[in-house]
Motif scaffolding. Sequence first.
Motif, PDB file in Angstrom:
ATOM      1  N   ILE A  99       0.743  -1.461   0.368  1.00 61.91           N
ATOM      2  CA  ILE A  99      -0.411  -0.231  -0.220  1.00 61.91           C
ATOM      3  C   ILE A  99       0.853   0.998   0.116  1.00 61.91           C
ATOM      4  O   ILE A  99       0.067   2.397   0.219  1.00 61.91           O
ATOM      5  CB  ILE A  99      -0.946   0.017   1.267  1.00 61.91           C
ATOM      6  N   ARG A 100       2.375   1.124  -0.129  1.00 58.20           N
ATOM      7  CA  ARG A 100       2.787   2.421   0.413  1.00 58.20           C
ATOM      8  C   ARG A 100       2.636   3.496  -1.122  1.00 58.20           C
ATOM      9  O   ARG A 100       3.103   4.374  -1.019  1.00 58.20           O
ATOM     10  CB  ARG A 100       4.174   1.726   0.349  1.00 58.20           C
ATOM     11  N   ALA A 101       2.244   2.833  -3.178  1.00 52.06           N
ATOM     12  CA  ALA A 101       2.200   3.783  -3.175  1.00 52.06           C
ATOM     13  C   ALA A 101       0.912   4.079  -3.558  1.00 52.06           C
ATOM     14  O   ALA A 101       0.681   4.612  -5.291  1.00 52.06           O
ATOM     15  CB  ALA A 101       3.044   3.283  -4.267  1.00 52.06           C
ATOM     16  N   VAL A 102       0.121   3.816  -3.258  1.00 53.80           N
ATOM     17  CA  VAL A 102      -1.389   3.532  -3.120  1.00 53.80           C
ATOM     18  C   VAL A 102      -1.984   5.425  -3.345  1.00 53.80           C
ATOM     19  O   VAL A 102      -1.027   5.986  -2.265  1.00 53.80           O
ATOM     20  CB  VAL A 102      -2.187   3.565  -2.636  1.00 53.80           C
ATOM     21  N   THR A 103      -2.551   6.118  -4.437  1.00 53.08           N
ATOM     22  CA  THR A 103      -2.714   7.384  -5.130  1.00 53.08           C
ATOM     23  C   THR A 103      -3.696   7.814  -4.295  1.00 53.08           C
ATOM     24  O   THR A 103      -4.241   9.201  -3.618  1.00 53.08           O
ATOM     25  CB  THR A 103      -2.540   7.803  -5.993  1.00 53.08           C
ATOM     26  N   ASP A 104      -5.031   6.613  -4.162  1.00 53.41           N
ATOM     27  CA  ASP A 104      -6.373   6.931  -3.219  1.00 53.41           C
ATOM     28  C   ASP A 104      -6.174   7.632  -2.092  1.00 53.41           C
ATOM     29  O   ASP A 104      -5.286   7.395  -1.186  1.00 53.41           O
ATOM     30  CB  ASP A 104      -7.038   5.529  -3.490  1.00 53.41           C
ATOM     31  N   PRO A 105      -7.414   8.790  -2.150  1.00 50.27           N
ATOM     32  CA  PRO A 105      -6.574  10.065  -1.138  1.00 50.27           C
ATOM     33  C   PRO A 105      -7.149   9.677  -0.036  1.00 50.27           C
ATOM     34  O   PRO A 105      -5.935   9.293   1.575  1.00 50.27           O
ATOM     35  CB  PRO A 105      -7.727  11.160  -1.505  1.00 50.27           C
ATOM     36  N   ALA A 106      -7.650   8.534   0.205  1.00 48.39           N
ATOM     37  CA  ALA A 106      -9.182   8.030   1.227  1.00 48.39           C
ATOM     38  C   ALA A 106      -7.731   7.254   1.843  1.00 48.39           C
ATOM     39  O   ALA A 106      -7.243   6.981   3.151  1.00 48.39           O
ATOM     40  CB  ALA A 106     -10.074   7.484   0.979  1.00 48.39           C
ATOM     41  N   ILE A 107      -7.000   6.576   0.987  1.00 48.01           N
ATOM     42  CA  ILE A 107      -6.321   5.654   1.614  1.00 48.01           C
ATOM     43  C   ILE A 107      -5.367   5.916   2.032  1.00 48.01           C
ATOM     44  O   ILE A 107      -4.712   5.699   2.561  1.00 48.01           O
ATOM     45  CB  ILE A 107      -6.247   3.969   0.776  1.00 48.01           C
ATOM     46  N   ARG A 108      -4.551   7.200   1.867  1.00 52.61           N
ATOM     47  CA  ARG A 108      -3.367   7.751   1.491  1.00 52.61           C
ATOM     48  C   ARG A 108      -3.234   8.268   3.253  1.00 52.61           C
ATOM     49  O   ARG A 108      -2.527   8.456   3.799  1.00 52.61           O
ATOM     50  CB  ARG A 108      -3.146   8.391   0.633  1.00 52.61           C
ATOM     51  N   ASP A 109      -4.016   9.152   3.315  1.00 54.05           N
ATOM     52  CA  ASP A 109      -4.247   9.801   4.572  1.00 54.05           C
ATOM     53  C   ASP A 109      -4.817   8.391   5.705  1.00 54.05           C
ATOM     54  O   ASP A 109      -4.524   8.353   6.676  1.00 54.05           O
ATOM     55  CB  ASP A 109      -5.969  10.423   4.982  1.00 54.05           C
ATOM     56  N   ARG A 110      -5.597   7.136   5.615  1.00 57.53           N
ATOM     57  CA  ARG A 110      -5.370   6.490   6.479  1.00 57.53           C
ATOM     58  C   ARG A 110      -4.202   5.638   6.701  1.00 57.53           C
ATOM     59  O   ARG A 110      -4.085   5.033   8.037  1.00 57.53           O
ATOM     60  CB  ARG A 110      -6.383   4.990   5.746  1.00 57.53           C
ATOM     61  N   ARG A 111      -3.464   5.591   5.670  1.00 55.95           N
ATOM     62  CA  ARG A 111      -1.993   4.786   5.615  1.00 55.95           C
ATOM     63  C   ARG A 111      -1.138   5.822   6.508  1.00 55.95           C
ATOM     64  O   ARG A 111      -0.700   5.676   7.751  1.00 55.95           O
ATOM     65  CB  ARG A 111      -1.036   4.619   5.009  1.00 55.95           C
ATOM     66  N   GLU A 112      -1.465   7.296   7.022  1.00 60.99           N
ATOM     67  CA  GLU A 112      -0.649   8.262   7.443  1.00 60.99           C
ATOM     68  C   GLU A 112      -0.878   8.353   8.598  1.00 60.99           C
ATOM     69  O   GLU A 112      -0.133   8.025   9.759  1.00 60.99           O
ATOM     70  CB  GLU A 112      -0.841   9.744   6.435  1.00 60.99           C
ATOM     71  N   GLU A 113      -2.603   8.517   9.220  1.00 61.44           N
ATOM     72  CA  GLU A 113      -3.064   8.202  10.077  1.00 61.44           C
ATOM     73  C   GLU A 113      -1.870   6.898  11.114  1.00 61.44           C
ATOM     74  O   GLU A 113      -1.956   7.423  11.894  1.00 61.44           O
ATOM     75  CB  GLU A 113      -4.264   7.954  10.458  1.00 61.44           C
ATOM     76  N   LEU A 114      -2.078   5.355  10.709  1.00 57.28           N
ATOM     77  CA  LEU A 114      -1.424   4.734  11.467  1.00 57.28           C
ATOM     78  C   LEU A 114       0.001   4.907  11.234  1.00 57.28           C
ATOM     79  O   LEU A 114      -0.585   4.678  12.852  1.00 57.28           O
ATOM     80  CB  LEU A 114      -1.712   3.386  10.536  1.00 57.28           C
ATOM     81  N   ASP A 115       0.261   5.322  10.500  1.00 60.04           N
ATOM     82  CA  ASP A 115       1.569   5.217  10.657  1.00 60.04           C
ATOM     83  C   ASP A 115       1.994   6.453  11.508  1.00 60.04           C
ATOM     84  O   ASP A 115       3.117   5.855  12.189  1.00 60.04           O
ATOM     85  CB  ASP A 115       2.569   6.099   9.541  1.00 60.04           C
ATOM     86  N   ALA A 116       1.207   7.533  11.870  1.00 55.93           N
ATOM     87  CA  ALA A 116       1.815   8.675  12.869  1.00 55.93           C
ATOM     88  C   ALA A 116       1.179   7.688  14.125  1.00 55.93           C
ATOM     89  O   ALA A 116       2.142   8.376  14.957  1.00 55.93           O
ATOM     90  CB  ALA A 116       0.536   9.461  12.856  1.00 55.93           C
ATOM     91  N   ARG A 117       0.464   6.768  14.312  1.00 51.34           N
ATOM     92  CA  ARG A 117       0.323   5.834  15.627  1.00 51.34           C
ATOM     93  C   ARG A 117       1.665   5.003  15.778  1.00 51.34           C
ATOM     94  O   ARG A 117       2.124   4.914  16.995  1.00 51.34           O
ATOM     95  CB  ARG A 117      -0.656   5.221  16.365  1.00 51.34           C
ATOM     96  N   MET A 118       2.126   4.404  14.528  1.00 51.81           N
ATOM     97  CA  MET A 118       3.447   3.780  15.367  1.00 51.81           C
ATOM     98  C   MET A 118       4.348   4.889  14.974  1.00 51.81           C
ATOM     99  O   MET A 118       5.214   4.277  16.579  1.00 51.81           O
ATOM    100  CB  MET A 118       3.614   3.149  13.885  1.00 51.81           C
ATOM    101  N   ASP A 119       4.861   5.958  14.560  1.00 50.79           N
ATOM    102  CA  ASP A 119       5.568   7.206  15.163  1.00 50.79           C
ATOM    103  C   ASP A 119       5.417   7.286  16.503  1.00 50.79           C
ATOM    104  O   ASP A 119       7.013   7.505  17.448  1.00 50.79           O
ATOM    105  CB  ASP A 119       5.179   7.584  13.948  1.00 50.79           C
ATOM    106  N   ALA A 120       4.135   7.902  16.824  1.00 46.91           N
ATOM    107  CA  ALA A 120       4.231   7.829  18.452  1.00 46.91           C
ATOM    108  C   ALA A 120       4.911   6.747  19.233  1.00 46.91           C
ATOM    109  O   ALA A 120       5.089   7.487  20.508  1.00 46.91           O
ATOM    110  CB  ALA A 120       2.705   8.280  18.464  1.00 46.91           C
TER     111      ALA A 120
END
Length: 177
Positions: A99-120
Motif C-alpha cells: 500500500i506504500r504507493a497507493v494514490t487514493d486520497p482516503a487510503i493514503r490518509d488512513r495509512r498516514e494516520e496509522l503511520d503517525a500512531r506507529m511513529d508516536a
Amino acid sequence: MRADATRNVEAVLRAAARVFSTDPLARISDVAAAAGVDKRTVYRRFESREELLLAVYRARLDRLAALIDATLDDRPVRDALLAFAEGGIRLSRDWPVDIRAVTDPAIRDRREELDARMDAFLRRVEREGVIASGLPGGWSLRVLQTQLHTVAQEMPSLEPGVAARLVVRTFLHGVGV
C-alpha cells in the motif's frame, strides 16, 4: 450481511490480496478462481477491479489498525515491539499487497494516520532510551516497516515468532557483532 456472504467477501478479499500481489494486472475472474467463487459473486459486491483493489487496501489497513490497538499499548516497549513485529509479519503474509504507493486520497490518509500512531509509539521507545534519539523524522518507522516487509515477503520459511525476534534484535542493535 448473511454469514455465508460475509465468508465469501472475506475469501475474495484475501484471494485478491494474494493475486494482486503477484499480478497487479490480474482480472476479477482470476481473483474469483483463487477465492473459489464464481466471478458473478465478486461483481455482486464489487462493481470493478479498482473497487475490489481499494477494498483490499482498506481491509489491510483495518487489520493494521487492529494490530496497533492490540500491541502498541502501555506494556514494556520491547514486549510491545515484539508483539507488533510478529503480528506485522503475519499481516504482511496474509495481506501481501503493497500500500506504500497507493494514490487514493482516503487510503493514503488512513495509512498516514496509522503511520503517525506507529511513529508516536517509536518516539516513546526513543524517550525510554531503547532506540537512538536525534534520528531524522520517520527514520525508525521506515526501517522497521522495511524489515517487516522484507522478512514477511522474502523469507516465508521463517516462522513469524522467530522472524519477529530477529527483526526486533536487528532493529534495536543492527547486524554488527
